[in-house]
Enzyme design. Structure first.
Site, PDB file in Angstrom:
ATOM      1  N   HIS A  73       1.030  -1.221  -0.119  1.00 18.07           N
ATOM      2  CA  HIS A  73       0.001   0.109  -0.031  1.00 18.07           C
ATOM      3  C   HIS A  73       0.934   1.270  -0.110  1.00 18.07           C
ATOM      4  CE1 HIS A  73      -4.323  -1.582   1.490  1.00 18.07           C
ATOM      5  NE2 HIS A  73      -3.666  -2.461   0.518  1.00 18.07           N
ATOM      6  N   TYR A 202      -9.587   5.652   6.753  1.00 20.22           N
ATOM      7  CA  TYR A 202      -9.646   5.966   8.354  1.00 20.22           C
ATOM      8  C   TYR A 202     -10.635   7.149   8.116  1.00 20.22           C
ATOM      9  CZ  TYR A 202      -5.265   3.597   9.807  1.00 20.22           C
ATOM     10  OH  TYR A 202      -4.413   2.916  10.141  1.00 20.22           O
ATOM     11  N   PRO A 294      -4.557   0.660  18.567  1.00 18.92           N
ATOM     12  CA  PRO A 294      -3.964   0.109  17.338  1.00 18.92           C
ATOM     13  C   PRO A 294      -4.374   1.165  16.178  1.00 18.92           C
ATOM     14  CG  PRO A 294      -6.311  -0.637  17.934  1.00 18.92           C
ATOM     15  CD  PRO A 294      -5.685   0.047  19.049  1.00 18.92           C
ATOM     16  N   LYS A 298       0.819   0.151  15.047  1.00 19.04           N
ATOM     17  CA  LYS A 298       2.254   0.080  15.607  1.00 19.04           C
ATOM     18  C   LYS A 298       2.629  -1.193  16.499  1.00 19.04           C
ATOM     19  CE  LYS A 298       3.709   3.703  13.486  1.00 19.04           C
ATOM     20  NZ  LYS A 298       4.299   3.416  12.244  1.00 19.04           N
ATOM     21  N   TYR A 386       3.829   6.810   9.950  1.00 18.95           N
ATOM     22  CA  TYR A 386       3.019   5.735   9.487  1.00 18.95           C
ATOM     23  C   TYR A 386       3.810   4.531   9.199  1.00 18.95           C
ATOM     24  CZ  TYR A 386      -1.251   3.071   8.371  1.00 18.95           C
ATOM     25  OH  TYR A 386      -2.040   2.196   8.461  1.00 18.95           O
TER      26      TYR A 386
END
Length: 392
Positions: A73, A202, A294, A298, A386
């Site tokens: 991704h 998200y 979550p 991580k 990220y």
């Protein structure tokens, strides 16, 4: 009394990867796991691998199936105010990305490698105590096949999670524990339906957070923010899909695909750090030392970073008799841990609706989201964290 160089408690990805990395350097280890193999290979956890995690698995020979079946991704999508905003990772991080590959599959790969290489992984072996951590021959007392044994080690590494005995084996008063609870939980589902998106979504909505993820081209993984005392019985399938559709909705022709839900679970949200991550010859790694909500993806990646550091430090000592990296393990690991804690906290508070927040708090959140969507510098900071922020 059986002996090994490194006794490892826990056959999750951290313990198994550490054993694999040590084997490649000629260092023997024994892995003790409370659960049976089937349980370990089925338990659902994380699914996003940072670039550094992908690189470690590849370089250690554990990434072949990941590269065949994993999904690279190159970004994520933020949704709010019924609009979508994409964060492009490679353009903002010098080419770095993430991989969607379930933790269950990482565990299966590592178990297969350890058994193929003749490694000792004892399932249904309950670690009872760690003794003599201050000595040069610590021991793990454990029960296996209804018989109690003692394993003598040069080092012990506790990768046995938040509830394991590893952290509890440290002397009273040694640890400093810092933690934070959150006034919501996540309802997570697995569904036998192709994902409705190409990358993770998200979503912030006034009714709460939602996340659209995936495990494969045919299996979707989705999450909803729910009340902390909710259970799966409170959420029948129809209610879940209706709520996901509401929270993920955007103006345009995007449609949420629905399908059979095969698994449901509710996960509380918390942040937790115990430091130091070492006492004598006992080391803590992964969830034994730290928990992150979550939202920032991580947890697994921190565990991999911990044991990668430990494998390097143990190898340095094994080859050169140099303990400098072992002595610096806790400090080095905690720098990354606290960076991940901050990022996970930021993502969590940014995207979730707090039932106790004021109108001022809601306005600040929307202002922050709009800044992320409109500022390349803000987007770059999110992307850098990220895909995996390098702290050393």
């Amino acid at each position: 009394m059986p002996r090994t160089t490194v006794g490892i408690i826990g056959a999750g990805p951290a313990g198994l990867l550490l054993s694999h990395l040590l084997h490649r350097q000629g260092i023997d280890s024994v892995v003790l796991e409370l659960r049976d193999r089937g349980y370990v290979e089925r338990r659902q956890r994380a699914g996003i691998l940072e670039q550094d995690t992908v690189d470690v698995l590849r370089s250690s020979g554990a990434g072949a199936r990941m590269d065949r079946q994993g999904l690279v991704h190159h970004g994520i999508e933020l949704r709010f105010d019924r609009r979508s905003h994409r964060i492009d990772f490679p353009s903002l991080t010098g080419g770095r990305s993430v991989m969607v590959y379930a933790q269950t599959e990482v565990v299966k790969d590592l178990i297969g490698l350890r058994l193929r290489d003749g490694g000792t992984v004892l399932f249904e072996a309950e670690a009872l105590s760690v003794d003599g951590a201050e000595t040069d021959r610590p021991t793990i007392r454990y029960r296996h096949e209804d018989t109690e044994h003692t394993l003598e080690c040069a080092y012990v590494v506790a990768c046995d999670g938040f509830h394991g005995i590893g952290r509890r084996s440290l002397p009273d008063g040694l640890l400093t524990v810092t933690e934070r609870g959150y006034p919501f939980s996540w309802l997570g589902i697995l569904a036998d339906v192709p994902p409705s998106c190409d990358e993770l979504v998200y979503a912030h909505h006034e009714r709460g957070f939602a996340l659209h993820s995936m495990r494969s081209p045919h299996v979707s993984r989705l999450y909803l923010q729910v009340a902390p005392d909710d259970s799966t019985e409170d959420w029948p399938d129809g209610r879940i899909w209706d709520e996901l559709e509401t929270r993920l909705a955007v103006d345009g022709d995007w449609t949420l695909r629905r399908g059979p839900i095969t698994e449901k679970s509710v996960t509380p949200m918390r942040s937790f750090v115990a430091e130091p991550m070492r006492h004598g010859r006992l080391f803590l790694a992964g969830d034994a030392a730290h928990i992150v909500p979550p939202t920032g993806a991580k947890g697994l990646n921190l565990a991999v970073a911990d044991v990668t550091l430990l494998a390097r430090a143990l190898t340095r000592h094994h080859v050169d008799k140099d303990e400098a990296l072992l002595d610096g393990y806790s400090e080095t690991a905690l720098r990354r841990v606290w960076r991940a804690e901050h990022f996970s906290y930021t993502m969590t508070t940014l995207l979730h609706a707090d039932p106790a927040e004021s109108a001022f708090d809601r306005a600040l959140r929307l202002s922050h989201l709009r800044y992320l969507a409109g500022s390349e510098a803000a987007s770059a900071s999110l992307a850098e964290n990220y895909v995996g922020f390098r702290t050393s």
